[in-house]
Scaffold this motif. Sequence first.
Motif, PDB file in Angstrom:
ATOM      1  N   PHE A 149       0.826  -1.212   0.000  1.00 39.74           N
ATOM      2  CA  PHE A 149       0.000   0.000   0.000  1.00 39.74           C
ATOM      3  C   PHE A 149       0.858   1.259   0.000  1.00 39.74           C
ATOM      4  O   PHE A 149       0.541   2.235  -0.689  1.00 39.74           O
ATOM      5  CB  PHE A 149      -0.946  -0.001   1.200  1.00 39.74           C
ATOM      6  N   LEU A 150       1.939   1.257   0.751  1.00 36.59           N
ATOM      7  CA  LEU A 150       2.835   2.415   0.772  1.00 36.59           C
ATOM      8  C   LEU A 150       3.505   2.606  -0.583  1.00 36.59           C
ATOM      9  O   LEU A 150       3.604   3.729  -1.091  1.00 36.59           O
ATOM     10  CB  LEU A 150       3.882   2.242   1.870  1.00 36.59           C
ATOM     11  N   LYS A 151       3.962   1.516  -1.175  1.00 40.84           N
ATOM     12  CA  LYS A 151       4.634   1.584  -2.472  1.00 40.84           C
ATOM     13  C   LYS A 151       3.723   2.169  -3.541  1.00 40.84           C
ATOM     14  O   LYS A 151       4.174   2.915  -4.420  1.00 40.84           O
ATOM     15  CB  LYS A 151       5.100   0.180  -2.879  1.00 40.84           C
ATOM     16  N   GLU A 152       2.427   1.839  -3.461  1.00 47.29           N
ATOM     17  CA  GLU A 152       1.464   2.325  -4.448  1.00 47.29           C
ATOM     18  C   GLU A 152       1.012   3.761  -4.170  1.00 47.29           C
ATOM     19  O   GLU A 152       0.220   4.322  -4.932  1.00 47.29           O
ATOM     20  CB  GLU A 152       0.240   1.406  -4.485  1.00 47.29           C
ATOM     21  N   GLY A 153       1.492   4.348  -3.073  1.00 49.74           N
ATOM     22  CA  GLY A 153       1.126   5.721  -2.749  1.00 49.74           C
ATOM     23  C   GLY A 153      -0.298   5.889  -2.267  1.00 49.74           C
ATOM     24  O   GLY A 153      -0.892   6.965  -2.418  1.00 49.74           O
ATOM     25  N   LEU A 154      -0.849   4.843  -1.646  1.00 47.47           N
ATOM     26  CA  LEU A 154      -2.252   4.857  -1.247  1.00 47.47           C
ATOM     27  C   LEU A 154      -2.473   5.269   0.206  1.00 47.47           C
ATOM     28  O   LEU A 154      -3.610   5.477   0.622  1.00 47.47           O
ATOM     29  CB  LEU A 154      -2.872   3.471  -1.481  1.00 47.47           C
ATOM     30  N   ILE A 155      -1.405   5.373   0.984  1.00 50.67           N
ATOM     31  CA  ILE A 155      -1.534   5.659   2.411  1.00 50.67           C
ATOM     32  C   ILE A 155      -1.345   7.152   2.680  1.00 50.67           C
ATOM     33  O   ILE A 155      -0.416   7.776   2.183  1.00 50.67           O
ATOM     34  CB  ILE A 155      -0.514   4.838   3.230  1.00 50.67           C
ATOM     35  N   ASP A 156      -2.244   7.705   3.498  1.00 45.26           N
ATOM     36  CA  ASP A 156      -2.178   9.117   3.883  1.00 45.26           C
ATOM     37  C   ASP A 156      -1.636   9.311   5.294  1.00 45.26           C
ATOM     38  O   ASP A 156      -1.082  10.368   5.607  1.00 45.26           O
ATOM     39  CB  ASP A 156      -3.579   9.748   3.821  1.00 45.26           C
ATOM     40  N   GLU A 157      -1.803   8.298   6.137  1.00 46.88           N
ATOM     41  CA  GLU A 157      -1.500   8.471   7.558  1.00 46.88           C
ATOM     42  C   GLU A 157      -1.043   7.154   8.167  1.00 46.88           C
ATOM     43  O   GLU A 157      -1.487   6.076   7.750  1.00 46.88           O
ATOM     44  CB  GLU A 157      -2.766   8.967   8.278  1.00 46.88           C
ATOM     45  N   LEU A 158      -0.153   7.227   9.144  1.00 39.84           N
ATOM     46  CA  LEU A 158       0.249   6.066   9.938  1.00 39.84           C
ATOM     47  C   LEU A 158      -0.006   6.368  11.407  1.00 39.84           C
ATOM     48  O   LEU A 158       0.363   7.442  11.893  1.00 39.84           O
ATOM     49  CB  LEU A 158       1.732   5.731   9.762  1.00 39.84           C
ATOM     50  N   GLN A 159      -0.622   5.421  12.104  1.00 43.41           N
ATOM     51  CA  GLN A 159      -0.785   5.509  13.550  1.00 43.41           C
ATOM     52  C   GLN A 159      -0.113   4.290  14.158  1.00 43.41           C
ATOM     53  O   GLN A 159      -0.575   3.164  13.971  1.00 43.41           O
ATOM     54  CB  GLN A 159      -2.262   5.584  13.934  1.00 43.41           C
ATOM     55  N   LEU A 160       0.978   4.533  14.865  1.00 42.06           N
ATOM     56  CA  LEU A 160       1.808   3.447  15.373  1.00 42.06           C
ATOM     57  C   LEU A 160       1.853   3.470  16.888  1.00 42.06           C
ATOM     58  O   LEU A 160       2.158   4.503  17.489  1.00 42.06           O
ATOM     59  CB  LEU A 160       3.239   3.571  14.830  1.00 42.06           C
TER      60      LEU A 160
END
Length: 214
Positions: A149-160
């Motif tokens: 998902f990150l590689k495809e540029g689909l993620i806007d936010e990370l909550q870790l």
Amino acid sequence: MRIVCAISVDGKLASIEGYSSFSSRQDRERLFKLREEADAVIVGANTILNDNPLLTSRGKRNPIRVVIDGQLKIPLNARVVTDKSALTIVATTAKAEQSKIARLREKGVEVWILGDARVDLKKLISKLAARYECKVIQVEGGGRTNWEFLKEGLIDELQLTIAPIILGGERAPTLVDGEGFKGLEDCIRLELKSIETLRSSSEVILSFRVMKGR
């Protein structure tokens, strides 16, 4: 779209034996609230095989459960298959066994064929939006799924959630696995939005915005 995960201090999603239930009760309750806000929750097939999660909010509103499973490895007795409290969608490929597709559909699971060799994630997100008006989509791993998902540029936010433990192990899954980027010029850069400390468990919750245009 957001990635939501709990990891160890050294960035592991699980131990080398697959143990991944190390976040606190307070953090799990937070996860359930995030699921209740989400329209869909996405995991990879290995998460189902290793953890057999229910992927519900334990609240009034459950998200659609989506499993990315290009080889259709998901067992018919997985909880996301047998539990009827939320819709389950399995995204697979043209290589999937037709008899397995039929058996999953008999159990009420929607099976979407979205690609020949690999699941097309952009088509998946578009179809979720078009068919079920999904706007808030939450990805909960594992490491390979997060990478795709990150590689495809689909993620806007990370909550870790950073748990105060060190797991180690070269074979232990990390937050982001996959092939990886070759250099810093290709890497994904993040902007820190907030930091929250759960003092009772010594966990730290980091919220990042993905900076576009890398």
